[in-house]
Design a protein around this motif. Structure first.
Motif, PDB file in Angstrom:
ATOM      1  N   ALA A 121       0.868  -1.185   0.000  1.00 36.56           N
ATOM      2  CA  ALA A 121       0.000   0.000   0.000  1.00 36.56           C
ATOM      3  C   ALA A 121       0.900   1.229   0.000  1.00 36.56           C
ATOM      4  CB  ALA A 121      -0.919  -0.002   1.214  1.00 36.56           C
ATOM      5  N   ARG A 122       0.427   2.322  -0.663  1.00 35.20           N
ATOM      6  CA  ARG A 122       1.303   3.488  -0.869  1.00 35.20           C
ATOM      7  C   ARG A 122       0.611   4.779  -0.449  1.00 35.20           C
ATOM      8  NH1 ARG A 122       3.457   3.694  -6.734  1.00 35.20           N
ATOM      9  NH2 ARG A 122       5.230   4.712  -5.705  1.00 35.20           N
ATOM     10  N   PHE A 123       1.449   5.680   0.047  1.00 33.48           N
ATOM     11  CA  PHE A 123       1.025   7.062   0.304  1.00 33.48           C
ATOM     12  C   PHE A 123       1.589   7.935  -0.821  1.00 33.48           C
ATOM     13  CE2 PHE A 123       2.612  11.215   1.564  1.00 33.48           C
ATOM     14  CZ  PHE A 123       1.466  11.829   2.051  1.00 33.48           C
ATOM     15  N   PRO A 124       0.767   8.798  -1.413  1.00 36.22           N
ATOM     16  CA  PRO A 124      -0.619   9.158  -1.073  1.00 36.22           C
ATOM     17  C   PRO A 124      -1.653   8.414  -1.894  1.00 36.22           C
ATOM     18  CG  PRO A 124       0.273  10.767  -2.566  1.00 36.22           C
ATOM     19  CD  PRO A 124       1.360   9.744  -2.383  1.00 36.22           C
ATOM     20  N   GLN A 125      -1.246   7.456  -2.744  1.00 31.22           N
ATOM     21  CA  GLN A 125      -2.171   6.826  -3.680  1.00 31.22           C
ATOM     22  C   GLN A 125      -3.323   6.111  -2.979  1.00 31.22           C
ATOM     23  OE1 GLN A 125       1.096   6.679  -3.766  1.00 31.22           O
ATOM     24  NE2 GLN A 125       1.931   6.713  -5.860  1.00 31.22           N
ATOM     25  N   ASN A 126      -3.032   5.384  -1.886  1.00 33.16           N
ATOM     26  CA  ASN A 126      -4.049   4.563  -1.234  1.00 33.16           C
ATOM     27  C   ASN A 126      -4.655   5.205   0.004  1.00 33.16           C
ATOM     28  OD1 ASN A 126      -1.810   1.959  -2.076  1.00 33.16           O
ATOM     29  ND2 ASN A 126      -3.731   2.342  -3.140  1.00 33.16           N
TER      30      ASN A 126
END
Length: 690
Positions: free
Chosen positions: A373-378
């Motif tokens: 999971a990634r910031f800011p994508q998720n």
């Protein structure tokens, strides 16, 4: 060494005895409270020194008042006891210092040898005086030697404590006191040697008595201060260790889940301010239970430690590395933006974890899944980002045992539903809302009842009767499969026991067990207790496992199956043909039945020469060759039944013959089966009777 004033010597020894005996009780009190071995040694040393001083005072008083003559047996015995106690107390002082420095007491055999040597040395002086009772130099030599030895031992202890002990006021006071006591005794020896007849003047003896009391008081104060400082230091270290364990995993030394949760907001803020993309990778080991069973708990721990080391040695170094549960780790990076590069990094980490590992000359092969999971994508929130990484890991484990999966929108729907279902399922378990239906199994050609299969249903308070597909996946995700299996086994045993009490003859009931239960080391013992509690035979309940369960760890699976067969519990392979095993493995499995999956049966009539017919026929022939019975599941038409009878299938099960029924109807079917059998037996008897 001779004392000119016996009364003064008596007073000095008596005061010293009172001080040492009292201090010994104080040290014993501290030992009972803190349980430190050196306190026990030093309390005994104080008591023995005190007892030695009592005998010395008795000796001085007896000689001064002429109650005893110098050569008397009683006086010689008092002198022997005084010397023995003095040397033993010196040994105890040394043992206490050894325990402080090494944090380990000398072995008991060595301590006993030193005690014996002290007594023998004292006995040598006593024996020498017995041989030459009239020689005054013998008495002087004996006492001078005692003061010299005690002085050297006390001086050595003081120097050791000064250089080896903690640099604080307590140890320094003890060191100073022991050094001064040692120097005082050596000075007395020197003064005695220089004086006429080796005698000490009244003034010198009074002065040394005062010095002895003062120095011992300083040593006592130093010991108490040292003890308090030591306990404060231990308490501080314990608090530090507790604080460390609150934020780190005890086995691997990595940050734990709580510390990661605290740290994530700072990592997100750091990435935001520097316009970087934060990537969370959750790494879950696959089938780690099999590794634990193969290598043992300690071997499994070593594998986890090696995995943690591999993650900590990654390059580029992660922002953080944490162990958030038993076999789940997490790493964070912020140096990559492109999804393809992140995926490449995830696969390289996966490959690094899956590299062969050598443990005690055994090669351990690991596999793992990675959820990303990634910031800011998720998400821009720490808790949500971590939850989505966990959801991605669950998806990775569910879809492909060695995949790398990015979180995508919609993955959380099942997770949210699982959270909603958890309290309902817990209530169902607690309130006994689950029920069993039994589906009859018949012999293929004669259609006679041969056994039942237990199938669970949920009598939902508002939604009515629910099939297993509505709740079993959530039970597995919540990790409650073993608990549910235990309920089904106990309920099945209760049904059989009740039928027996009602006078019914019974037939076996088959129960499905999950993978976790089959791999659980307590399975065999729990089954033994169950059969014993309900007074059943081991043939009353049969177990069904899927082929994937048996093949997950083939060696462990064979061991469990062998133990079940040794007890007499029959085992069937359920849904055969849907897993990843080959027919070659069938020969190795000590099972009694093979249950062909309904997907093969449903395709039997499409083409008389299709592949499904060939597979089913070959499987039946192979099973018979291996002396295993075959059960066909999902038989729904007469044509399917006729075809299976033509293939010599042993047993059939399906809606054509009977759907799953409740317990009451199952009892009626069972009763009807035995009535028909009795009627057939009577008919055969009439045919035989002329």
């Amino acid at each position: 060494m001779v004392f000119e004033n016996a009364a003064l010597a008596t007073v000095n020894y008596a005061a010293l005895a009172l001080l040492l005996l009292g201090f010994g009780f104080l040290l014993r009190h501290y030992f009972n409270y803190y349980h430190r071995p050196y306190l026990r040694f030093w309390s005994y040393a104080s008591w023995y020194f005190g007892a030695s001083a009592v005998f010395a005072a008795t000796r001085s008083y007896a000689l001064g008042s002429q109650l005893l003559v110098p050569a008397s047996t009683t006086l010689n015995l008092i002198i022997f006891l005084q010397l023995s106690l003095t040397y033993i107390s010196l040994a105890l002082l040394c043992f206490g210092v050894f325990d402080i420095m090494r944090e380990q007491a000398p072995r008991q055999s060595r301590r006993r040898a030193v005690y014996a040597g002290a007594v023998l040395f004292a006995g040598a002086g006593w024996a020498l005086q017995g041989l030459m009772p009239q020689a005054p130099w013998v008495v002087a030599l004996r006492d001078t030697l005692m003061f010299l030895i005690s002085g050297m031992v006390l001086l050595s202890i003081g120097v050791i404590v000064l250089y080896q002990g903690r640099k604080s006021i307590g140890p320094r006071l003890i060191s100073v006191a022991f050094v001064l006591l040692g120097l005082k005794n050596i000075a007395l020896v020197h003064a005695s040697l220089l004086s006429a007849n080796m005698a000490l003047s009244e003034f010198v003896w009074s002065l040394q008595g005062i010095f002895t009391l003062v120095f011992i008081s300083i040593a006592a104060g130093g010991i108490i201060i040292w003890l308090l400082e030591s306990e404060r230091h231990r308490s501080f270290k314990a608090q530090q260790h507790a604080a460390y364990l609150n934020t780190h995993d005890a086995l691997t030394g990595m940050e734990n889940r709580e510390e990661l949760v605290k740290k994530l907001p700072s990592l997100i803020e750091h990435s935001r301010t520097r316009q970087r993309h934060l990537t969370l990778m959750v790494i879950g080991l696959n089938r780690f239970k099999a590794i634990n069973d193969s290598l043992g708990i300690r071997g499994g721990d070593r594998v986890l430690i090696e995995v943690s080391k591999r993650l900590q040695r990654l390059r580029p170094a992660p922002l953080t590395v944490a162990r958030i549960s038993g076999d789940v780790f997490i790493v964070a990076f912020d140096h990559l933006k492109k999804r393809s590069l992140v995926e490449q990094l995830g696969r390289s980490i996966q490959q690094r974890i899956q590299d062969d590992m050598l443990m005690d000359s055994k090669t351990v092969k690991l596999s793992c899944a990675v959820g990303i999971a990634r910031f800011p994508q998720n998400s821009v929130y720490a808790d949500t980002l971590l939850s989505k990484a966990n959801i991605a890991l669950s998806q990775a484990k569910g879809s492909n045992s060695d995949s790398v999966v990015f979180y995508q929108r919609g993955m959380g729907a099942d997770y949210i539903r699982l959270i909603d279902m958890e309290p309902e399922l817990r209530q169902a378990l607690d309130n006994d809302e689950f029920i069993l239906h039994l589906q009859p199994v018949y012999t293929g050609s004669s259609k006679r009842l041969s056994s039942f299969e237990a199938l669970i249903r949920w009598q939902h308070p508002s939604r009515g009767l629910l099939p297993p597909s509505e709740f079993l996946p959530f039970i597995e995700d919540l990790g409650w499969s073993i608990e549910l299996d235990d309920w089904v086994l106990a309920k099945t045993a209760h049904i059989l026991s009740t039928w027996r009490r009602q006078g019914l003859n019974t037939l076996p009931i088959a129960v499905n067990i999950c993978a976790r239960h089959f791999q659980n080391p307590d399975l065999i013992s729990k089954l033994k207790q169950l059969f014993s509690r309900y007074q059943l035979s081991y043939q009353d309940i049969e177990l069904e496992i899927t082929e994937n369960v048996a093949m997950t760890d083939i060696q462990a699976g064979l061991n469990v199956l062998a133990q079940l067969r040794e007890l007499g519990i029959r085992v069937s392979i359920d849904d055969f043909g849907t897993g990843y095993s080959s027919l070659a493995y069938l020969r190795r499995l000590p099972v009694d039945k093979i249950k062909i999956d309904r997907s093969f049966i449903s395709e039997l009539l499409r083409d008389a020469h299709n592949s499904e017919n060939v597979i089913v026929r070959s499987l039946i022939e192979l099973s018979h060759g291996l002396r295993k019975r075959v059960v066909a599941e999902g038989v729904e038409t007469q044509e399917q039944l006729n075809l299976l009878n033509g293939m010599r299938c042993d047993q059939v099960q399906g809606y054509l013959l009977s759907p799953p029924v409740n317990i009451q109807l199952a009892a009626e079917l069972l009763s009807h089966h035995w009535q028909q059998r009795d009627q057939r037996a009577q008919g055969n008897l009439r045919l035989i009777t002329p």
